[in-house]
Write a protein that holds these residues in place. Structure first.
Motif, short mmCIF file in Angstrom:
data_model
loop_
_atom_site.label_atom_id
_atom_site.label_comp_id
_atom_site.label_asym_id
_atom_site.label_seq_id
_atom_site.Cartn_x
_atom_site.Cartn_y
_atom_site.Cartn_z
N MET A 1 0.84 -1.19 0.00
CA MET A 1 0.00 0.00 0.00
C MET A 1 0.88 1.24 0.00
SD MET A 1 -3.18 -0.47 2.63
CE MET A 1 -2.34 -1.53 3.80
N GLU A 2 0.42 2.24 -0.70
CA GLU A 2 1.14 3.50 -0.72
C GLU A 2 0.31 4.58 -0.02
OE1 GLU A 2 2.87 4.80 -4.32
OE2 GLU A 2 3.59 2.81 -4.87
N PHE A 3 1.02 5.53 0.59
CA PHE A 3 0.39 6.60 1.35
C PHE A 3 1.00 7.95 1.00
CE2 PHE A 3 -0.30 2.75 3.74
CZ PHE A 3 -1.64 2.83 4.07
N LYS A 4 1.21 8.20 -0.29
CA LYS A 4 1.80 9.48 -0.71
C LYS A 4 0.89 10.64 -0.33
CE LYS A 4 4.42 7.44 -4.48
NZ LYS A 4 4.47 7.18 -5.91
N ASN A 5 -0.42 10.45 -0.41
CA ASN A 5 -1.36 11.53 -0.05
C ASN A 5 -1.26 11.89 1.43
OD1 ASN A 5 -2.36 11.65 -2.69
ND2 ASN A 5 -3.94 10.14 -2.27
N ILE A 6 -1.03 10.92 2.28
CA ILE A 6 -0.90 11.19 3.72
C ILE A 6 0.41 11.92 3.99
CG2 ILE A 6 -0.67 10.11 6.01
CD1 ILE A 6 -3.50 9.86 4.87
N GLN A 7 1.44 11.57 3.27
CA GLN A 7 2.76 12.15 3.51
C GLN A 7 2.97 13.47 2.79
OE1 GLN A 7 4.71 8.62 2.18
NE2 GLN A 7 4.82 7.73 4.23
N GLU A 8 2.08 13.79 1.87
CA GLU A 8 2.21 15.03 1.11
C GLU A 8 1.99 16.26 1.99
OE1 GLU A 8 0.71 15.25 -3.27
OE2 GLU A 8 -0.88 15.99 -1.96
N GLY A 97 -22.74 4.63 11.18
CA GLY A 97 -22.39 3.59 10.23
C GLY A 97 -21.46 2.57 10.86
N ILE A 98 -21.71 1.31 10.60
CA ILE A 98 -20.84 0.24 11.08
C ILE A 98 -20.20 -0.38 9.84
CG2 ILE A 98 -20.71 -1.92 12.37
CD1 ILE A 98 -23.33 -1.01 13.80
N VAL A 99 -18.85 -0.32 9.80
CA VAL A 99 -18.14 -0.74 8.59
C VAL A 99 -16.96 -1.64 8.92
CG1 VAL A 99 -18.76 1.40 7.37
CG2 VAL A 99 -16.57 1.27 8.57
N LYS A 100 -16.53 -2.37 7.88
CA LYS A 100 -15.27 -3.13 7.91
C LYS A 100 -14.48 -2.67 6.70
CE LYS A 100 -15.88 -7.61 10.10
NZ LYS A 100 -15.82 -9.05 9.93
N PHE A 101 -13.19 -2.48 6.90
CA PHE A 101 -12.34 -2.06 5.79
C PHE A 101 -11.89 -3.27 4.99
CE2 PHE A 101 -11.79 1.33 9.02
CZ PHE A 101 -12.42 2.33 8.30
N TYR A 102 -11.60 -3.06 3.73
CA TYR A 102 -11.14 -4.14 2.86
C TYR A 102 -9.62 -4.15 2.79
CZ TYR A 102 -10.57 -0.42 -0.60
OH TYR A 102 -10.18 0.73 -1.26
N GLU A 103 -9.07 -5.24 2.31
CA GLU A 103 -7.62 -5.36 2.19
C GLU A 103 -7.10 -4.26 1.28
OE1 GLU A 103 -4.28 -8.58 0.79
OE2 GLU A 103 -6.28 -9.29 1.29
N SER A 104 -6.08 -3.59 1.71
CA SER A 104 -5.41 -2.48 1.02
C SER A 104 -6.21 -1.18 1.02
CB SER A 104 -4.98 -2.86 -0.40
OG SER A 104 -6.07 -2.83 -1.29
N SER A 105 -7.25 -1.08 1.84
CA SER A 105 -8.00 0.17 1.92
C SER A 105 -7.22 1.24 2.68
CB SER A 105 -9.36 -0.03 2.59
OG SER A 105 -9.21 -0.52 3.92
N GLY A 106 -6.42 0.80 3.63
CA GLY A 106 -5.66 1.73 4.44
C GLY A 106 -5.26 1.09 5.76
N SER A 125 -5.37 4.53 1.99
CA SER A 125 -4.28 4.30 1.03
C SER A 125 -4.56 5.16 -0.21
CB SER A 125 -4.21 2.82 0.64
OG SER A 125 -5.31 2.48 -0.17
N ASP A 126 -3.56 5.31 -1.04
CA ASP A 126 -3.72 6.12 -2.25
C ASP A 126 -4.74 5.53 -3.21
OD1 ASP A 126 -1.80 7.79 -1.19
OD2 ASP A 126 -0.17 7.05 -2.46
N THR A 127 -5.01 4.24 -3.10
CA THR A 127 -5.97 3.58 -3.99
C THR A 127 -7.32 3.33 -3.30
OG1 THR A 127 -5.10 1.41 -3.38
CG2 THR A 127 -4.15 2.47 -5.35
N PHE A 128 -7.57 3.99 -2.17
CA PHE A 128 -8.82 3.78 -1.41
C PHE A 128 -10.04 3.99 -2.30
CE2 PHE A 128 -12.33 5.56 1.11
CZ PHE A 128 -12.55 4.51 1.97
N ASP A 129 -10.99 3.07 -2.18
CA ASP A 129 -12.26 3.15 -2.91
C ASP A 129 -13.38 2.91 -1.91
OD1 ASP A 129 -14.52 2.81 -4.47
OD2 ASP A 129 -13.65 1.29 -5.78
N PHE A 130 -14.10 3.98 -1.57
CA PHE A 130 -15.14 3.87 -0.54
C PHE A 130 -16.21 2.85 -0.90
CE2 PHE A 130 -17.75 6.44 -3.24
CZ PHE A 130 -19.05 6.25 -2.81
N ALA A 131 -16.42 2.60 -2.19
CA ALA A 131 -17.44 1.65 -2.62
C ALA A 131 -17.09 0.21 -2.23
CB ALA A 131 -17.65 1.75 -4.13
N LYS A 132 -15.82 -0.05 -1.91
CA LYS A 132 -15.40 -1.40 -1.52
C LYS A 132 -15.49 -1.63 -0.02
CE LYS A 132 -12.13 -2.11 -5.31
NZ LYS A 132 -10.70 -2.35 -5.61
#
Length: 146
Positions: A1-8, A97-106, A125-132
């Motif tokens: 996973m990449e986190f360039k947006n967090i580190q920017e 809302g009660i949620v579970k994150f998916y693999e590589s979401s963050g 993560s940089d590829t986070f997709d809320f729909a997943k």
């Protein structure tokens, strides 16, 4: 996973001590009875900046999305905390809302505070997709049964 947006835009290492968690459930405050991309916007995403860009605790807090870990031992406490933080008012109807994150979401990092010992920051993560994100349930906050 990449986190360039967090580190920017900062020199902070916000993801130190953070970890991927696809097993636990988390509570998230929403304004609709469904999950939207806006529900995963951090304060930073919304344009808020710290007074001091070198204050990494504040930078990381603004970069993370606030969630609370939710399980049988924390559920009543978390619902009570959310009800206090987000009171019912005319034209303001918060949802829980009660949620579970998916693999590589963050990743999540336990960031307890005076008002909520169950608080976590979720760093997308940089590829986070809320729909997943696995939405388990959404309940009107002030209708929640403890």
């Amino acid at each position: 996973m990449e986190f360039k947006n967090i580190q920017e835009d900062n020199n902070c290492d916000c993801i130190t001590n953070a970890y991927q968690d696809n097993e636990s459930t988390y509570a998230l405050k929403t304004m609709k009875d469904f999950i939207r991309i806006q529900d995963f916007n951090s304060y930073w995403d919304k344009g808020k900046r710290p007074v001091n860009i070198n204050d990494c605790e504040e930078v990381c807090s603004l970069k993370g999305v606030s969630v609370s870990i939710l399980n049988e031992s924390t559920k009543e406490d978390v619902i009570s905390i959310y009800r206090e933080l987000f009171p019912l008012a005319p034209k303001y109807k918060p949802y829980f809302g009660i949620v579970k994150f998916y693999e590589s979401s963050g990743v999540v990092k336990h960031t307890p505070n005076d008002g909520n010992i169950h608080h976590y920051d979720f760093y997308k993560s940089d590829t986070f997709d809320f729909a997943k994100v696995n939405v388990i349930q959404i309940i009107e906050l002030h209708q929640c049964l403890s």
